[in-house]
Write a protein that holds these residues in place. Structure first.
Motif, PDB file in Angstrom:
ATOM      1  N   GLY A 156      34.327  -0.554 -24.617  1.00  0.00           N
ATOM      2  CA  GLY A 156      35.752  -0.304 -24.773  1.00  0.00           C
ATOM      3  C   GLY A 156      36.464  -1.487 -25.391  1.00  0.00           C
ATOM      4  N   VAL A 157      37.364  -1.220 -26.318  1.00  0.00           N
ATOM      5  CA  VAL A 157      38.160  -2.264 -26.955  1.00  0.00           C
ATOM      6  C   VAL A 157      39.597  -2.163 -26.445  1.00  0.00           C
ATOM      7  CG1 VAL A 157      39.055  -3.153 -29.143  1.00  0.00           C
ATOM      8  CG2 VAL A 157      36.694  -2.323 -28.997  1.00  0.00           C
ATOM      9  N   HIS A 158      40.085  -3.265 -25.881  1.00  0.00           N
ATOM     10  CA  HIS A 158      41.460  -3.370 -25.389  1.00  0.00           C
ATOM     11  C   HIS A 158      42.132  -4.528 -26.128  1.00  0.00           C
ATOM     12  CE1 HIS A 158      40.421  -1.469 -21.233  1.00  0.00           C
ATOM     13  NE2 HIS A 158      39.348  -1.396 -21.990  1.00  0.00           N
ATOM     14  N   SER A 159      43.384  -4.364 -26.515  1.00  0.00           N
ATOM     15  CA  SER A 159      44.094  -5.473 -27.144  1.00  0.00           C
ATOM     16  C   SER A 159      45.590  -5.185 -27.179  1.00  0.00           C
ATOM     17  CB  SER A 159      43.591  -5.724 -28.568  1.00  0.00           C
ATOM     18  OG  SER A 159      44.297  -6.797 -29.170  1.00  0.00           O
ATOM     19  N   GLU A 160      46.360  -6.237 -27.028  1.00  0.00           N
ATOM     20  CA  GLU A 160      47.815  -6.145 -27.150  1.00  0.00           C
ATOM     21  C   GLU A 160      48.268  -6.473 -28.569  1.00  0.00           C
ATOM     22  OE1 GLU A 160      49.236  -8.868 -24.222  1.00  0.00           O
ATOM     23  OE2 GLU A 160      48.475  -7.687 -22.542  1.00  0.00           O
ATOM     24  N   LYS A 161      47.307  -6.685 -29.476  1.00  0.00           N
ATOM     25  CA  LYS A 161      47.630  -7.109 -30.838  1.00  0.00           C
ATOM     26  C   LYS A 161      46.919  -6.211 -31.834  1.00  0.00           C
ATOM     27  CE  LYS A 161      48.428 -10.643 -27.988  1.00  0.00           C
ATOM     28  NZ  LYS A 161      47.858 -10.908 -26.636  1.00  0.00           N
ATOM     29  N   MET A 162      47.636  -5.216 -32.371  1.00  0.00           N
ATOM     30  CA  MET A 162      47.052  -4.287 -33.332  1.00  0.00           C
ATOM     31  C   MET A 162      48.098  -3.862 -34.350  1.00  0.00           C
ATOM     32  SD  MET A 162      46.629  -0.883 -30.928  1.00  0.00           S
ATOM     33  CE  MET A 162      45.809  -1.744 -29.575  1.00  0.00           C
ATOM     34  N   ILE A 163      47.616  -3.477 -35.541  1.00  0.00           N
ATOM     35  CA  ILE A 163      48.527  -3.091 -36.614  1.00  0.00           C
ATOM     36  C   ILE A 163      47.846  -2.071 -37.514  1.00  0.00           C
ATOM     37  CG2 ILE A 163      47.811  -4.972 -38.141  1.00  0.00           C
ATOM     38  CD1 ILE A 163      50.737  -5.236 -39.002  1.00  0.00           C
ATOM     39  N   GLU A 164      48.629  -1.144 -38.041  1.00  0.00           N
ATOM     40  CA  GLU A 164      48.122  -0.092 -38.927  1.00  0.00           C
ATOM     41  C   GLU A 164      48.244  -0.547 -40.383  1.00  0.00           C
ATOM     42  OE1 GLU A 164      49.183   4.624 -39.890  1.00  0.00           O
ATOM     43  OE2 GLU A 164      50.073   3.607 -38.163  1.00  0.00           O
ATOM     44  N   VAL A 165      47.179  -0.310 -41.169  1.00  0.00           N
ATOM     45  CA  VAL A 165      47.193  -0.652 -42.589  1.00  0.00           C
ATOM     46  C   VAL A 165      46.647   0.530 -43.384  1.00  0.00           C
ATOM     47  CG1 VAL A 165      46.453  -2.277 -44.368  1.00  0.00           C
ATOM     48  CG2 VAL A 165      46.785  -3.082 -42.018  1.00  0.00           C
ATOM     49  N   HIS A 166      47.381   0.933 -44.446  1.00  0.00           N
ATOM     50  CA  HIS A 166      46.934   2.011 -45.321  1.00  0.00           C
ATOM     51  C   HIS A 166      46.426   1.419 -46.633  1.00  0.00           C
ATOM     52  CE1 HIS A 166      49.893   5.095 -43.313  1.00  0.00           C
ATOM     53  NE2 HIS A 166      49.131   4.452 -42.443  1.00  0.00           N
ATOM     54  N   ASN A 193      44.925   2.370 -50.667  1.00  0.00           N
ATOM     55  CA  ASN A 193      44.604   3.255 -51.774  1.00  0.00           C
ATOM     56  C   ASN A 193      43.467   2.580 -52.516  1.00  0.00           C
ATOM     57  OD1 ASN A 193      44.458   4.835 -54.062  1.00  0.00           O
ATOM     58  ND2 ASN A 193      46.663   5.104 -54.240  1.00  0.00           N
ATOM     59  N   GLY A 194      42.248   3.035 -52.289  1.00  0.00           N
ATOM     60  CA  GLY A 194      41.084   2.312 -52.782  1.00  0.00           C
ATOM     61  C   GLY A 194      40.960   0.997 -52.032  1.00  0.00           C
ATOM     62  N   GLN A 195      40.929  -0.114 -52.779  1.00  0.00           N
ATOM     63  CA  GLN A 195      40.836  -1.443 -52.169  1.00  0.00           C
ATOM     64  C   GLN A 195      42.209  -2.085 -51.971  1.00  0.00           C
ATOM     65  OE1 GLN A 195      37.863  -2.987 -51.147  1.00  0.00           O
ATOM     66  NE2 GLN A 195      37.109  -0.917 -51.510  1.00  0.00           N
ATOM     67  N   LYS A 196      43.255  -1.387 -52.374  1.00  0.00           N
ATOM     68  CA  LYS A 196      44.592  -1.976 -52.356  1.00  0.00           C
ATOM     69  C   LYS A 196      45.391  -1.514 -51.142  1.00  0.00           C
ATOM     70  CE  LYS A 196      48.847  -2.326 -55.074  1.00  0.00           C
ATOM     71  NZ  LYS A 196      49.554  -1.866 -56.302  1.00  0.00           N
ATOM     72  N   PRO A 197      45.880  -2.438 -50.300  1.00  0.00           N
ATOM     73  CA  PRO A 197      46.767  -2.037 -49.201  1.00  0.00           C
ATOM     74  C   PRO A 197      48.115  -1.584 -49.751  1.00  0.00           C
ATOM     75  CG  PRO A 197      46.594  -4.430 -49.306  1.00  0.00           C
ATOM     76  CD  PRO A 197      45.619  -3.894 -50.298  1.00  0.00           C
ATOM     77  N   VAL A 198      48.619  -0.455 -49.245  1.00  0.00           N
ATOM     78  CA  VAL A 198      49.856   0.107 -49.784  1.00  0.00           C
ATOM     79  C   VAL A 198      50.945   0.316 -48.736  1.00  0.00           C
ATOM     80  CG1 VAL A 198      48.737   1.213 -51.750  1.00  0.00           C
ATOM     81  CG2 VAL A 198      48.883   2.445 -49.571  1.00  0.00           C
ATOM     82  N   GLN A 199      50.594   0.275 -47.461  1.00  0.00           N
ATOM     83  CA  GLN A 199      51.592   0.427 -46.404  1.00  0.00           C
ATOM     84  C   GLN A 199      51.099  -0.252 -45.144  1.00  0.00           C
ATOM     85  OE1 GLN A 199      52.780   4.473 -45.566  1.00  0.00           O
ATOM     86  NE2 GLN A 199      54.660   3.864 -44.551  1.00  0.00           N
ATOM     87  N   ILE A 200      52.048  -0.843 -44.420  1.00  0.00           N
ATOM     88  CA  ILE A 200      51.697  -1.645 -43.236  1.00  0.00           C
ATOM     89  C   ILE A 200      52.622  -1.295 -42.083  1.00  0.00           C
ATOM     90  CG2 ILE A 200      51.787  -4.011 -42.336  1.00  0.00           C
ATOM     91  CD1 ILE A 200      50.777  -4.892 -45.142  1.00  0.00           C
ATOM     92  N   GLY A 201      52.060  -1.211 -40.879  1.00  0.00           N
ATOM     93  CA  GLY A 201      52.844  -0.929 -39.687  1.00  0.00           C
ATOM     94  C   GLY A 201      53.347  -2.199 -39.034  1.00  0.00           C
ATOM     95  N   ASP A 202      53.547  -2.150 -37.728  1.00  0.00           N
ATOM     96  CA  ASP A 202      54.059  -3.290 -36.984  1.00  0.00           C
ATOM     97  C   ASP A 202      53.431  -3.308 -35.597  1.00  0.00           C
ATOM     98  OD1 ASP A 202      56.178  -4.891 -35.276  1.00  0.00           O
ATOM     99  OD2 ASP A 202      56.717  -5.250 -37.360  1.00  0.00           O
ATOM    100  N   GLN A 203      53.229  -4.504 -35.056  1.00  0.00           N
ATOM    101  CA  GLN A 203      52.646  -4.616 -33.727  1.00  0.00           C
ATOM    102  C   GLN A 203      53.606  -4.141 -32.634  1.00  0.00           C
ATOM    103  OE1 GLN A 203      51.983  -8.792 -32.635  1.00  0.00           O
ATOM    104  NE2 GLN A 203      53.595  -9.396 -34.058  1.00  0.00           N
TER     105      GLN A 203
END
Length: 375
Positions: free
Chosen positions: A346-356, A358-368
Protein backbone atom coordinates in the motif's frame (compact mmCIF):
# COMPACT_ATOMS: atom_id res chain seq x y z
CA UNK A 1 -26.21 10.97 -70.79
CA UNK A 2 -26.24 14.33 -69.00
CA UNK A 3 -28.32 12.83 -66.16
CA UNK A 4 -25.81 9.99 -65.82
CA UNK A 5 -22.87 12.40 -65.65
CA UNK A 6 -24.70 14.51 -63.07
CA UNK A 7 -25.38 11.43 -60.93
CA UNK A 8 -21.74 10.37 -61.19
CA UNK A 9 -20.66 13.87 -60.12
CA UNK A 10 -22.98 13.76 -57.11
CA UNK A 11 -21.72 10.30 -56.21
CA UNK A 12 -18.08 11.46 -56.43
CA UNK A 13 -18.76 14.50 -54.25
CA UNK A 14 -20.62 12.38 -51.70
CA UNK A 15 -17.81 9.85 -51.53
CA UNK A 16 -15.34 12.71 -51.04
CA UNK A 17 -17.33 14.16 -48.15
CA UNK A 18 -17.66 10.73 -46.54
CA UNK A 19 -13.95 10.09 -46.95
CA UNK A 20 -13.10 13.47 -45.42
CA UNK A 21 -15.48 12.88 -42.52
CA UNK A 22 -14.20 9.39 -41.79
CA UNK A 23 -10.62 10.62 -42.01
CA UNK A 24 -11.02 13.52 -39.58
CA UNK A 25 -12.94 11.70 -36.86
CA UNK A 26 -10.23 9.13 -36.10
CA UNK A 27 -7.66 11.95 -36.02
CA UNK A 28 -9.71 13.77 -33.40
CA UNK A 29 -10.03 10.57 -31.39
CA UNK A 30 -6.29 10.04 -31.64
CA UNK A 31 -5.69 13.53 -30.25
CA UNK A 32 -8.06 12.84 -27.36
CA UNK A 33 -6.38 9.50 -26.66
CA UNK A 34 -2.98 11.22 -26.66
CA UNK A 35 -3.79 12.92 -23.35
CA UNK A 36 -2.71 10.67 -20.50
CA UNK A 37 -3.42 11.45 -16.85
CA UNK A 38 -1.11 10.40 -14.05
CA UNK A 39 -1.03 10.76 -10.28
CA UNK A 40 2.46 11.54 -8.96
CA UNK A 41 2.91 10.50 -5.32
CA UNK A 42 6.01 11.60 -3.39
CA UNK A 43 7.29 9.23 -0.70
CA UNK A 44 8.08 9.01 2.16
CA UNK A 45 5.01 11.23 2.41
CA UNK A 46 4.02 10.13 5.92
CA UNK A 47 6.91 11.50 7.99
CA UNK A 48 9.96 9.43 6.99
CA UNK A 49 8.16 6.09 7.27
CA UNK A 50 9.32 3.92 4.38
CA UNK A 51 6.68 1.26 5.11
CA UNK A 52 4.07 3.56 3.53
CA UNK A 53 5.56 3.40 0.04
CA UNK A 54 9.34 3.52 0.16
CA UNK A 55 11.35 6.35 -1.36
CA UNK A 56 10.83 8.09 -4.68
CA UNK A 57 8.16 9.55 -6.92
CA UNK A 58 5.56 6.83 -7.52
CA UNK A 59 3.45 7.25 -10.66
CA UNK A 60 -0.06 5.82 -11.15
CA UNK A 61 -2.19 5.69 -14.32
CA UNK A 62 -5.46 7.49 -13.59
CA UNK A 63 -7.08 6.18 -16.78
CA UNK A 64 -6.16 2.56 -15.99
CA UNK A 65 -7.75 2.28 -12.54
CA UNK A 66 -4.68 3.83 -10.88
CA UNK A 67 -2.36 0.98 -11.80
CA UNK A 68 1.29 1.39 -10.83
CA UNK A 69 3.36 2.75 -13.74
CA UNK A 70 6.87 3.42 -12.40
CA UNK A 71 8.96 4.75 -9.56
CA UNK A 72 11.14 7.75 -10.40
CA UNK A 73 14.32 8.01 -8.27
CA UNK A 74 14.50 11.22 -6.25
CA UNK A 75 16.97 13.09 -4.08
CA UNK A 76 16.14 14.13 -0.51
CA UNK A 77 18.62 12.06 1.50
CA UNK A 78 20.34 12.88 4.77
CA UNK A 79 24.10 12.67 5.41
CA UNK A 80 23.78 8.92 6.01
CA UNK A 81 21.87 8.33 2.79
CA UNK A 82 18.49 7.84 4.46
CA UNK A 83 15.34 9.38 2.93
CA UNK A 84 14.09 12.57 4.61
CA UNK A 85 10.45 13.47 5.29
CA UNK A 86 8.76 14.87 2.18
CA UNK A 87 6.90 18.10 3.02
CA UNK A 88 5.33 19.26 -0.23
CA UNK A 89 4.95 18.83 -3.99
CA UNK A 90 4.14 21.11 -6.92
CA UNK A 91 4.86 21.27 -10.66
CA UNK A 92 5.38 23.76 -13.49
CA UNK A 93 4.61 23.73 -17.19
CA UNK A 94 6.92 26.73 -17.63
CA UNK A 95 9.99 24.83 -16.40
CA UNK A 96 8.75 21.34 -17.37
CA UNK A 97 9.52 20.31 -13.80
CA UNK A 98 8.09 18.78 -10.66
CA UNK A 99 9.31 19.99 -7.26
CA UNK A 100 9.56 18.09 -3.98
CA UNK A 101 10.42 19.71 -0.67
CA UNK A 102 11.82 17.88 2.35
CA UNK A 103 12.47 19.30 5.80
CA UNK A 104 15.87 20.56 4.57
CA UNK A 105 15.89 20.77 0.75
CA UNK A 106 13.95 21.58 -2.40
CA UNK A 107 14.60 19.45 -5.48
CA UNK A 108 13.63 20.01 -9.11
CA UNK A 109 13.00 17.02 -11.40
CA UNK A 110 12.53 17.26 -15.18
CA UNK A 111 9.11 15.87 -16.11
CA UNK A 112 10.34 14.50 -19.44
CA UNK A 113 13.79 13.09 -18.65
CA UNK A 114 12.83 12.28 -15.02
CA UNK A 115 16.29 13.36 -13.90
CA UNK A 116 17.01 15.59 -10.91
CA UNK A 117 17.95 18.99 -12.37
CA UNK A 118 19.00 20.48 -9.04
CA UNK A 119 18.62 20.17 -5.29
CA UNK A 120 19.06 23.18 -3.03
CA UNK A 121 19.49 23.26 0.72
CA UNK A 122 17.99 26.24 2.55
CA UNK A 123 19.24 27.72 5.83
CA UNK A 124 16.04 27.31 7.83
CA UNK A 125 14.74 24.20 6.09
CA UNK A 126 11.59 23.78 3.97
CA UNK A 127 7.91 22.97 4.34
CA UNK A 128 4.79 22.78 2.14
CA UNK A 129 5.31 25.23 -0.69
CA UNK A 130 3.09 26.58 -3.49
CA UNK A 131 3.87 27.60 -7.06
CA UNK A 132 2.37 30.47 -9.06
CA UNK A 133 -0.11 29.53 -11.81
CA UNK A 134 2.41 30.67 -14.43
CA UNK A 135 4.91 28.19 -12.96
CA UNK A 136 7.69 30.71 -12.43
CA UNK A 137 7.67 31.50 -8.70
CA UNK A 138 7.60 29.29 -5.60
CA UNK A 139 6.64 30.50 -2.14
CA UNK A 140 8.72 28.23 0.08
CA UNK A 141 8.11 28.24 3.84
CA UNK A 142 10.98 27.57 6.20
CA UNK A 143 10.57 24.50 8.39
CA UNK A 144 8.22 25.98 11.01
CA UNK A 145 10.49 29.02 11.38
CA UNK A 146 9.93 32.75 10.88
CA UNK A 147 9.69 33.38 7.14
CA UNK A 148 8.77 32.27 3.62
CA UNK A 149 11.25 32.55 0.74
CA UNK A 150 10.13 33.76 -2.69
CA UNK A 151 12.05 31.39 -4.98
CA UNK A 152 12.81 31.42 -8.71
CA UNK A 153 11.33 28.13 -9.94
CA UNK A 154 13.94 27.81 -12.70
CA UNK A 155 17.01 28.06 -10.47
CA UNK A 156 15.95 27.73 -6.84
CA UNK A 157 17.45 31.15 -6.08
CA UNK A 158 15.83 33.14 -3.27
CA UNK A 159 14.55 36.49 -4.56
CA UNK A 160 12.91 37.79 -1.39
CA UNK A 161 11.89 36.83 2.13
CA UNK A 162 8.52 37.39 3.81
CA UNK A 163 8.99 37.46 7.58
CA UNK A 164 5.83 36.74 9.59
CA UNK A 165 7.26 35.04 12.72
CA UNK A 166 4.32 32.61 12.63
CA UNK A 167 5.93 29.17 12.35
CA UNK A 168 5.87 28.94 8.54
CA UNK A 169 4.05 25.82 7.38
CA UNK A 170 1.32 25.63 4.67
CA UNK A 171 1.07 27.70 1.49
CA UNK A 172 -1.64 28.11 -1.18
CA UNK A 173 -1.40 30.14 -4.39
CA UNK A 174 -4.76 31.49 -5.55
CA UNK A 175 -5.89 30.36 -8.99
CA UNK A 176 -5.83 33.90 -10.36
CA UNK A 177 -2.15 34.24 -9.47
CA UNK A 178 -2.70 37.52 -7.66
CA UNK A 179 -2.70 36.37 -4.05
CA UNK A 180 -0.78 33.83 -1.95
CA UNK A 181 -2.09 32.48 1.37
CA UNK A 182 0.35 31.69 4.19
CA UNK A 183 -0.45 29.78 7.39
CA UNK A 184 1.90 29.32 10.34
CA UNK A 185 1.74 26.78 13.15
CA UNK A 186 1.90 29.51 15.79
CA UNK A 187 -0.74 31.89 14.44
CA UNK A 188 -4.56 31.99 14.36
CA UNK A 189 -4.36 34.34 11.36
CA UNK A 190 -4.17 33.49 7.66
CA UNK A 191 -1.86 35.96 5.92
CA UNK A 192 -2.74 37.09 2.39
CA UNK A 193 0.17 38.30 0.23
CA UNK A 194 -0.05 40.44 -2.90
CA UNK A 195 1.88 38.29 -5.41
CA UNK A 196 2.87 41.37 -7.44
CA UNK A 197 4.08 43.24 -4.35
CA UNK A 198 4.98 40.63 -1.70
CA UNK A 199 5.61 43.30 0.93
CA UNK A 200 1.87 44.09 0.86
CA UNK A 201 0.04 41.73 3.22
CA UNK A 202 -3.23 41.54 5.13
CA UNK A 203 -4.72 39.06 7.59
CA UNK A 204 -7.86 36.95 7.88
CA UNK A 205 -9.04 35.99 11.35
CA UNK A 206 -8.38 35.42 14.12
CA UNK A 207 -9.64 31.87 13.99
CA UNK A 208 -10.16 29.98 17.26
CA UNK A 209 -6.64 28.47 17.30
CA UNK A 210 -3.53 28.14 15.16
CA UNK A 211 -4.24 27.23 11.54
CA UNK A 212 -3.22 23.85 10.17
CA UNK A 213 -4.20 22.68 6.62
CA UNK A 214 -6.59 24.96 4.75
CA UNK A 215 -8.06 25.59 1.32
CA UNK A 216 -9.68 28.44 -0.63
CA UNK A 217 -12.48 28.59 -3.19
CA UNK A 218 -11.95 29.40 -6.85
CA UNK A 219 -13.15 33.00 -6.60
CA UNK A 220 -10.85 33.49 -3.60
CA UNK A 221 -13.62 34.82 -1.38
CA UNK A 222 -13.70 32.05 1.25
CA UNK A 223 -11.20 29.92 3.14
CA UNK A 224 -11.82 26.65 4.98
CA UNK A 225 -9.27 26.00 7.72
CA UNK A 226 -8.38 23.24 10.14
CA UNK A 227 -7.32 24.54 13.54
CA UNK A 228 -5.78 22.91 16.59
CA UNK A 229 -8.14 20.96 18.86
CA UNK A 230 -11.06 20.99 16.39
CA UNK A 231 -12.61 17.93 14.76
CA UNK A 232 -13.99 19.88 11.83
CA UNK A 233 -13.11 23.22 10.24
CA UNK A 234 -13.74 26.94 10.36
CA UNK A 235 -14.75 29.25 7.50
CA UNK A 236 -13.32 32.71 6.87
CA UNK A 237 -14.21 35.58 4.55
CA UNK A 238 -11.14 36.43 2.47
CA UNK A 239 -12.54 39.83 1.53
CA UNK A 240 -13.63 41.20 4.91
CA UNK A 241 -10.99 39.31 6.90
CA UNK A 242 -13.57 37.95 9.35
CA UNK A 243 -14.11 34.42 10.63
CA UNK A 244 -17.65 33.40 9.66
CA UNK A 245 -18.44 29.90 10.98
CA UNK A 246 -17.15 27.04 13.12
CA UNK A 247 -18.24 23.61 11.84
CA UNK A 248 -17.91 20.59 14.15
CA UNK A 249 -18.09 16.96 13.00
CA UNK A 250 -21.03 15.16 14.61
CA UNK A 251 -21.63 11.48 15.37
CA UNK A 252 -18.10 10.69 16.60
CA UNK A 253 -15.80 11.86 19.39
CA UNK A 254 -12.33 13.35 19.25
CA UNK A 255 -9.57 10.94 20.18
CA UNK A 256 -5.79 10.50 20.16
CA UNK A 257 -4.02 10.80 16.82
CA UNK A 258 -0.74 9.28 15.64
CA UNK A 259 0.51 12.38 13.87
CA UNK A 260 0.10 16.14 13.55
CA UNK A 261 -1.37 16.63 17.02
CA UNK A 262 -4.80 17.87 15.87
CA UNK A 263 -8.05 15.93 15.27
CA UNK A 264 -8.53 17.13 11.66
CA UNK A 265 -5.40 17.59 9.56
CA UNK A 266 -6.79 17.84 6.05
CA UNK A 267 -9.64 19.76 4.43
CA UNK A 268 -10.57 20.17 0.78
CA UNK A 269 -13.25 21.51 -1.52
CA UNK A 270 -14.50 19.41 -4.41
CA UNK A 271 -13.58 21.28 -7.61
CA UNK A 272 -17.25 22.13 -8.24
CA UNK A 273 -17.38 23.47 -4.66
CA UNK A 274 -20.52 21.54 -3.81
CA UNK A 275 -18.87 19.69 -0.91
CA UNK A 276 -16.22 20.19 1.76
CA UNK A 277 -14.37 17.06 2.90
CA UNK A 278 -12.52 16.95 6.21
CA UNK A 279 -10.39 14.15 7.65
CA UNK A 280 -10.64 12.58 11.10
CA UNK A 281 -7.47 10.94 12.42
CA UNK A 282 -8.67 9.21 15.56
CA UNK A 283 -11.72 7.63 13.93
CA UNK A 284 -9.93 6.85 10.63
CA UNK A 285 -12.63 8.55 8.60
CA UNK A 286 -13.33 11.31 6.13
CA UNK A 287 -16.49 13.38 6.63
CA UNK A 288 -18.54 15.06 3.89
CA UNK A 289 -20.29 18.43 4.15
CA UNK A 290 -22.69 20.30 1.89
CA UNK A 291 -20.78 23.45 0.89
CA UNK A 292 -23.72 25.07 -0.90
CA UNK A 293 -25.17 26.20 2.44
CA UNK A 294 -23.62 28.28 5.21
CA UNK A 295 -22.56 27.02 7.63
CA UNK A 296 -21.71 23.81 5.77
CA UNK A 297 -23.93 20.85 6.75
CA UNK A 298 -22.65 17.32 7.42
CA UNK A 299 -24.03 14.74 4.98
CA UNK A 300 -21.98 11.60 5.52
CA UNK A 301 -18.78 9.80 6.51
CA UNK A 302 -16.51 7.04 5.20
CA UNK A 303 -14.05 4.76 7.02
CA UNK A 304 -10.45 4.53 5.75
CA UNK A 305 -7.64 2.00 6.19
CA UNK A 306 -5.45 4.20 8.40
CA UNK A 307 -5.42 7.59 10.07
CA UNK A 308 -5.70 10.24 7.33
CA UNK A 309 -3.68 13.44 7.40
CA UNK A 310 -4.61 15.01 4.05
CA UNK A 311 -7.26 15.14 1.30
CA UNK A 312 -7.20 16.41 -2.28
CA UNK A 313 -9.10 15.78 -5.53
CA UNK A 314 -8.65 14.95 -9.20
CA UNK A 315 -8.88 17.89 -11.58
CA UNK A 316 -12.15 16.61 -13.06
CA UNK A 317 -13.65 16.31 -9.59
CA UNK A 318 -14.58 12.66 -9.97
CA UNK A 319 -12.10 11.19 -7.48
CA UNK A 320 -10.82 12.07 -4.02
CA UNK A 321 -7.34 11.25 -2.75
CA UNK A 322 -6.93 10.88 1.01
CA UNK A 323 -3.39 10.40 2.29
CA UNK A 324 -4.25 6.81 3.21
CA UNK A 325 -4.14 5.81 -0.47
CA UNK A 326 -7.77 5.01 -1.21
CA UNK A 327 -9.35 6.35 -4.39
CA UNK A 328 -12.86 7.55 -3.56
CA UNK A 329 -15.66 8.16 -6.06
CA UNK A 330 -16.89 11.67 -5.21
CA UNK A 331 -20.42 11.14 -6.52
CA UNK A 332 -21.12 7.99 -4.49
CA UNK A 333 -18.68 8.49 -1.58
CA UNK A 334 -17.44 4.93 -2.11
CA UNK A 335 -13.91 3.53 -2.35
CA UNK A 336 -13.19 2.23 -5.85
CA UNK A 337 -9.55 1.14 -5.48
CA UNK A 338 -6.36 1.72 -3.49
CA UNK A 339 -2.86 2.80 -4.45
CA UNK A 340 -0.41 -0.10 -4.54
CA UNK A 341 3.28 -0.05 -5.40
CA UNK A 342 5.27 -2.34 -7.66
CA UNK A 343 5.35 -5.11 -5.06
CA UNK A 344 1.72 -4.80 -4.07
CA UNK A 345 2.42 -2.76 -0.95
CA UNK A 346 0.00 0.00 0.00
CA UNK A 347 1.16 3.51 -0.85
CA UNK A 348 0.18 6.32 1.54
CA UNK A 349 1.25 9.95 1.17
CA UNK A 350 0.14 13.46 2.04
CA UNK A 351 2.03 14.80 -0.99
CA UNK A 352 0.56 14.03 -4.43
CA UNK A 353 -0.24 15.91 -7.62
CA UNK A 354 -1.98 15.17 -10.93
CA UNK A 355 -0.10 15.70 -14.21
CA UNK A 356 -1.51 15.35 -17.74
CA UNK A 357 0.70 14.56 -20.75
CA UNK A 358 0.22 14.86 -24.48
CA UNK A 359 2.89 12.44 -25.63
CA UNK A 360 6.03 13.41 -23.70
CA UNK A 361 4.83 16.96 -23.04
CA UNK A 362 3.05 17.90 -19.78
CA UNK A 363 -0.02 20.00 -20.61
CA UNK A 364 -1.99 20.35 -17.36
CA UNK A 365 -1.12 20.21 -13.68
CA UNK A 366 -3.21 19.85 -10.52
CA UNK A 367 -2.48 20.94 -6.97
CA UNK A 368 -1.59 19.18 -3.73
CA UNK A 369 -4.34 21.14 -1.96
CA UNK A 370 -8.05 20.43 -2.51
CA UNK A 371 -8.77 23.81 -4.08
CA UNK A 372 -12.17 24.95 -5.24
CA UNK A 373 -12.17 25.62 -8.97
CA UNK A 374 -15.51 27.34 -9.54
CA UNK A 375 -14.69 30.76 -11.00
Amino acid sequence: MKKLRFRLLLLTLSLGVIALFTHTIPKKKQEEKAIKRYLYVATPGIRNYLEYGGHGLVVFDIDNNYQFVKRIPTAGLDAEGKPINVKGICASLATNSIYISTITTLQCIDLTTEKVKWERKYDEGCDRMAISPDGKTIYLPTFEKDYWSVVDAATGDVKQKIVLNSGAHNTVFGLNGKEVYLAGLRSPYLTVVNAQKPTETRQVGPFSASIRPFTVNGKQTLCFVNVNDLLGFEIGDLKTGKMLHRVVVSGVQKGPVKRHGCPSHGVGLTPDEKEVWVVDGANQQVHFFDATVMPSRQIGSLSLRDQPGWITFSLDGKHAYPSTGEIIDVATHKIITTLQGENGQGVHSEKMIEVHFNGQKPVQIGDQFGLGRKR
